[in-house]
Design an enzyme around this catalytic site. Structure first.
Site: not given
Ligand code: DGY
Length: 331
Positions: A244, A273, A291
């Site tokens: 993240r 984001e 992402h």
């Molecule tokens: C998740 O699954 O947490 C990803 O970051 C988004 O697909």
């Protein structure tokens, strides 16, 4: 508990067609055909009306949203593994269950993390640009020199499901595994990966050549990589982030990349984001992707199937055990 066919489902984003079709067959489903993320007003309206909210990482489901939920809301079935965008404690207080979709995206995410681990030191992005530019004059002994992958030390923060999948791949490329978790892994896993444990992030960072982040985002991992920590790394080191964005202080990362205090970075996730720090866009020592680590047709379909299974399991009177998110896990 309503009968399955009376369950009112609101889906916040466009999902794979087969998943939407099955949801519409099984439940009273409202789809988001525009695929534009909900505004706060739309989210408030959705949680007042729905029995199940099918959410994604692009939704903010904070305590305010959860407190405004109607009495019907029983389940937030997240399409994705990360759940930092949902206030799990607030959901628990309201008796709303939260589920996620682990495992089905592990290998695809690990593949992309490894792609970044390979791409950044080997300057794949710069080579690709040069080849397309019309400026390439042919092979030269000192052209596009990167850094060898084999025999380097890969540091992993968060050697969980995805971190271990990255480690297995990385070992095939001759990288040795160094990691930090809150607690050391079971000795059998450490043995399999020949992984060395570091009791703190501060001990790990100066010891590695490439750092890959795989920890969840929590209040404890907010800006885990601060300016001083980034500067404690070797000048030849690289940072890869597929977890993240806010796990890294992005401004500090930009500063370290600009003055070459670290050699490069590969990023799939960003602090705000979909906004990417404008200076990141100008740097040649970073690979930036939007992402997309779990973005395969297979993973996204299987994520949708997991969402369906979790909803059916819940309304059949069971607790979806492996995918149930509890506040203690979110802390
Ligand atoms: C998740 O699954 O947490 C990803 O970051 C988004 O697909």
């Amino acid at each position: 508990m309503p009968a399955m066919k009376d369950v009112s489902l609101i889906v916040t984003r466009k999902l794979p067609a087969g998943v939407e079709k099955r949801m519409s067959e099984l439940f009273q489903t409202t789809l988001n055909t525009t695929d534009v993320p909900f505004t706060r007003m739309q989210m408030l309206a959705a949680v007042k009306k729905a029995t199940v909210l099918v959410a994604t990482v692009t939704d903010t489901i904070d305590a305010g949203i959860i407190e405004a939920a109607g009495p019907n809301l029983k389940l937030i079935a997240n399409f994705g593994v990360g759940f930092d965008h949902i206030d799990i404690a607030a959901a628990e207080r309201r008796g709303i269950m939260v589920t996620n979709t682990p495992s089905v995206l592990t290998n695809d995410t690990a593949d992309m993390a490894l792609a970044l681990i390979l791409a950044v030191p080997r300057r794949l992005h710069e080579g690709e640009r040069l080849a397309r530019s019309g400026e390439w004059k042919g092979w030269a002994p000192t052209q596009m020199l990167g850094r060898r992958i084999g025999s380097k030390k890969l540091g992993i923060v968060g050697l969980g499901r995805i971190g271990q999948a990255v480690a297995r791949r990385a070992r095939a490329f001759g990288l040795s595994i160094h990691y930090h978790n809150r607690k050391p892994l079971h000795p059998s896993i450490e043995k399999e990966l020949e992984a060395t444990y570091y009791p703190s992030v501060d001990a790990l960072l100066p010891a590695v050549d490439i750092l890959s982040l795989h920890c969840p985002y929590t209040k404890d991992t907010h800006h885990l990589l601060t300016a001083p920590r980034i500067r404690s790394m070797h000048k030849h080191s690289y940072i890869i982030n597929t977890s993240r964005g806010p796990v890294i202080d992005e401004a500090a990362l930009v500063a370290a990349l600009k003055d070459r205090h670290i050699a490069g970075a590969g990023l799939d996730v960003y602090e705000k984001e979909p906004i990417i720090h404008p200076e990141l866009l100008t740097l040649d020592n970073v690979v930036l992707i939007p992402h997309m680590c779990s973005a395969t047709e297979e993973a996204r379909t299987e994520m949708g199937e997991k969402v369906l299974i979790n909803i059916m399991c819940f309304f059949d009177g069971h607790r979806p055990p492996p995918d149930r998110v509890l506040a203690e896990r979110a802390a």
